[in-house]
Design a protein around this motif. Sequence first.
Motif, PDB file in Angstrom:
ATOM      1  N   HIS A 234       7.148  -0.537  -5.221  1.00 30.09           N
ATOM      2  CA  HIS A 234       5.941   0.619  -5.057  1.00 30.09           C
ATOM      3  C   HIS A 234       6.460   1.826  -4.330  1.00 30.09           C
ATOM      4  CE1 HIS A 234       3.444  -2.200  -6.848  1.00 30.09           C
ATOM      5  NE2 HIS A 234       3.382  -2.878  -5.686  1.00 30.09           N
TER       6      HIS A 234
ATOM      7  N   TYR B 216       0.568  -5.611 -12.356  1.00 31.79           N
ATOM      8  CA  TYR B 216       1.078  -7.104 -11.571  1.00 31.79           C
ATOM      9  C   TYR B 216       1.930  -7.751 -12.814  1.00 31.79           C
ATOM     10  CZ  TYR B 216      -3.275  -7.073  -9.017  1.00 31.79           C
ATOM     11  OH  TYR B 216      -4.280  -6.469  -8.070  1.00 31.79           O
TER      12      TYR B 216
ATOM     13  N   HIS C 242       1.287   4.492  -3.361  1.00 33.31           N
ATOM     14  CA  HIS C 242       0.642   3.668  -4.616  1.00 33.31           C
ATOM     15  C   HIS C 242      -0.972   3.513  -4.444  1.00 33.31           C
ATOM     16  CE1 HIS C 242       0.337  -0.051  -7.269  1.00 33.31           C
ATOM     17  NE2 HIS C 242       1.113   0.664  -7.872  1.00 33.31           N
TER      18      HIS C 242
ATOM     19  N   ASP D 150       8.263  -6.127  -7.155  1.00 35.45           N
ATOM     20  CA  ASP D 150       7.377  -5.078  -7.072  1.00 35.45           C
ATOM     21  C   ASP D 150       8.116  -4.120  -6.335  1.00 35.45           C
ATOM     22  OD1 ASP D 150       5.079  -5.946  -8.019  1.00 35.45           O
ATOM     23  OD2 ASP D 150       3.718  -6.174  -6.265  1.00 35.45           O
TER      24      ASP D 150
ATOM     25  N   GLY E 245       5.958  -1.566 -11.201  1.00 34.75           N
ATOM     26  CA  GLY E 245       4.680  -1.004 -10.338  1.00 34.75           C
ATOM     27  C   GLY E 245       5.084   0.166  -9.683  1.00 34.75           C
TER      28      GLY E 245
ATOM     29  N   SER F  78      -3.089   1.057  -5.036  1.00 34.06           N
ATOM     30  CA  SER F  78      -3.282  -0.174  -4.323  1.00 34.06           C
ATOM     31  C   SER F  78      -3.404  -0.581  -3.143  1.00 34.06           C
ATOM     32  CB  SER F  78      -2.691  -1.439  -5.195  1.00 34.06           C
ATOM     33  OG  SER F  78      -1.577  -1.328  -4.373  1.00 34.06           O
TER      34      SER F  78
ATOM     35  N   GLN G 176      -9.894  -1.649  -9.108  1.00 38.78           N
ATOM     36  CA  GLN G 176      -8.663  -2.282  -8.474  1.00 38.78           C
ATOM     37  C   GLN G 176      -8.836  -2.547  -6.991  1.00 38.78           C
ATOM     38  OE1 GLN G 176      -5.732  -2.779  -9.343  1.00 38.78           O
ATOM     39  NE2 GLN G 176      -5.232  -3.359  -7.332  1.00 38.78           N
TER      40      GLN G 176
ATOM     41  N   GLU H 120      -1.892   0.192 -10.858  1.00 37.62           N
ATOM     42  CA  GLU H 120      -1.654  -1.235 -10.767  1.00 37.62           C
ATOM     43  C   GLU H 120      -0.657  -1.913 -11.927  1.00 37.62           C
ATOM     44  OE1 GLU H 120      -0.323  -3.307  -8.656  1.00 37.62           O
ATOM     45  OE2 GLU H 120      -2.042  -3.758  -7.532  1.00 37.62           O
TER      46      GLU H 120
END
Length: 234
Positions: free
Chosen positions: A55, A134, A59, A53, A126, A61, A94, A132
Motif C-alpha cells: 500500500h 483484498y 491508502h 499487500d 493494493g 483504508s 469501506q 481497497e
Amino acid sequence: MGDFVPALLVVDMQEDFCPPNGALAVENGRSIAPIINDLLCNRRFAIRVATQDWHPKDHISFAVNHPPPNNLPFESFITMSNPVPGKETQTKPQQLWPVHCVAGTEGASMIPEIKTDCVDLFVKKGMDPGVEMYSVFADAFGNVDSTKSVDTDLKAVLKGKNVTDVFIAGLAGDYCVKCTAIDAIKAGFRAWVIEEGTLCVVPGLGWEKTKEELEEDGVHVIHVDGPEIDMLRA
C-alpha cells in the motif's frame, strides 16, 4: 475431473499480518508457515505464487488518512467510490484499518518462516491509494488494472500456464483469502481453500461464516490431509 493443472496461491504472509509486532496481526499467524512450506516445496504445482499487500502511505483504508471522529481503526467505515472514470457514482462502504503493509517497509515483507526460494512469482496488490483490494485478481469493485492496483495480471499468467485449479492458503481467511478464492472462480478457475493453511482476523465463528460464503460461491474448502492435497505430492 478432466484437465487438471494446479497452481498455489500463498496470500499475504507478511510481517504486518503476524504477531508479535504486526500492525494488523492475525492471532497465531506464523503458525501456518510449516503447512505453507510443505505446499510450496513438496507438492506439484504448475506455478507457486505469493501475494503481498503493497500500500501507499495515503491508502484509503488507513484510518489515519480520515478526519475524526469517523477514523477509528476496526470500527469506522467510510464511503469508497469506484476509481474508474465514468463509474465514480458506484460506491461501497469501506472498513478502516491501522496503517499496514506500506510499500517497501518491514511490515510489508514476507515473514522469514516462509521458504520464499520455493516461490515462482511474487504479486504486489493494493497499490492504488483510492480503492481497497483484498483479492489479487480484482479490486473491491471488480476492476482489474495492472497499472494501478496490482503489478501483475495474475489471471493472464495462470491462463498462460493452462492452470485449471487454484489452491489457496495464507492470511487472512475472512478477507484476502476469501476474496481471492471467490474471484478465482469468477476468473474461470476451480478454487480450493486449505482450511489448516489459513487463519482469520475473526477466529471461530468468523471462519465458519467464511466457509459458508466460500462454498456458496463454489469454492471448495478442503483439509491438508485430504485426497486433493495428497495427489499433489511431488
